[in-house]
Design an enzyme around this catalytic site. Structure first.
Site, mmCIF file in Angstrom:
data_model
loop_
_atom_site.group_PDB
_atom_site.id
_atom_site.type_symbol
_atom_site.label_atom_id
_atom_site.label_comp_id
_atom_site.label_asym_id
_atom_site.label_seq_id
_atom_site.Cartn_x
_atom_site.Cartn_y
_atom_site.Cartn_z
ATOM 1 N N HIS A 52 0.833 -1.205 0.000
ATOM 2 C CA HIS A 52 0.000 0.000 0.000
ATOM 3 C C HIS A 52 0.870 1.258 0.000
ATOM 4 O O HIS A 52 0.539 2.258 -0.647
ATOM 5 C CB HIS A 52 -0.947 -0.010 1.204
ATOM 6 C CG HIS A 52 -1.976 1.058 1.137
ATOM 7 N ND1 HIS A 52 -3.055 1.009 0.281
ATOM 8 C CD2 HIS A 52 -2.088 2.225 1.802
ATOM 9 C CE1 HIS A 52 -3.786 2.095 0.428
ATOM 10 N NE2 HIS A 52 -3.213 2.858 1.353
ATOM 11 N N GLU A 55 1.878 1.976 -3.505
ATOM 12 C CA GLU A 55 0.798 2.670 -4.210
ATOM 13 C C GLU A 55 0.897 4.181 -3.979
ATOM 14 O O GLU A 55 0.808 4.974 -4.917
ATOM 15 C CB GLU A 55 -0.550 2.138 -3.715
ATOM 16 C CG GLU A 55 -1.748 2.870 -4.223
ATOM 17 C CD GLU A 55 -3.018 2.401 -3.528
ATOM 18 O OE1 GLU A 55 -3.869 3.270 -3.255
ATOM 19 O OE2 GLU A 55 -3.166 1.189 -3.247
ATOM 20 N N HIS A 56 1.103 4.575 -2.734
ATOM 21 C CA HIS A 56 1.192 6.009 -2.415
ATOM 22 C C HIS A 56 2.467 6.640 -2.963
ATOM 23 O O HIS A 56 2.448 7.780 -3.429
ATOM 24 C CB HIS A 56 1.065 6.232 -0.906
ATOM 25 C CG HIS A 56 -0.330 6.049 -0.435
ATOM 26 N ND1 HIS A 56 -1.238 7.083 -0.394
ATOM 27 C CD2 HIS A 56 -0.996 4.943 -0.031
ATOM 28 C CE1 HIS A 56 -2.397 6.628 0.040
ATOM 29 N NE2 HIS A 56 -2.277 5.322 0.268
#
Length: 122
Positions: A52, A55-56
């Site tokens: 995650h 993703e950022h």
């Protein structure tokens, strides 16, 4: 593979990024999806949330070392939109931009995209 509705071609950029293009001349926006073969099930148990974070980083980190502009900011400046998703074995970033801006503007960030190498040894 089923017969595509639109002409398709594969591309390869100098940094090794590969993609497929489908030409749909009646659309007003170009849609791009970048999928990386790394999801939350690929994370080391000692680093939960790593996929995650990727993703950022992909959406908010500077596009080049000489710029402070992120993909998210860059798309907003060119009337585009962005979303992303982390799944079990993939991380997907997808965005749209006016079709007439695609060739002029989208090649620049893609050309500087980092090369990722998945390590599945864990």
């Amino acid at each position: 593979m089923a017969n595509p509705r639109f002409p398709q071609s594969c591309i390869s950029l100098p940094n090794g990024v590969q993609g497929m293009l489908a030409h749909a001349p009646h659309l007003t926006h170009a849609h791009v999806s970048i999928t990386i073969a790394a999801g939350y099930l690929d994370e080391p148990s000692t680093l939960p949330g790593l996929a995650h974070l990727l993703e950022h980083v992909l959406t908010t980190a500077p596009l080049t070392t000489s710029s402070s502009t992120s993909l998210l900011t860059w798309l907003a400046q060119h009337q585009g939109g962005l979303n992303a998703h982390t799944d079990d074995y993939v991380t997907d970033v997808h965005f749209s931009i006016p079709a007439d801006s695609l060739e002029t503007h989208c090649y620049q960030p893609a050309r500087h995209a980092p090369s990722f190498v998945a390590d599945h040894s864990h």
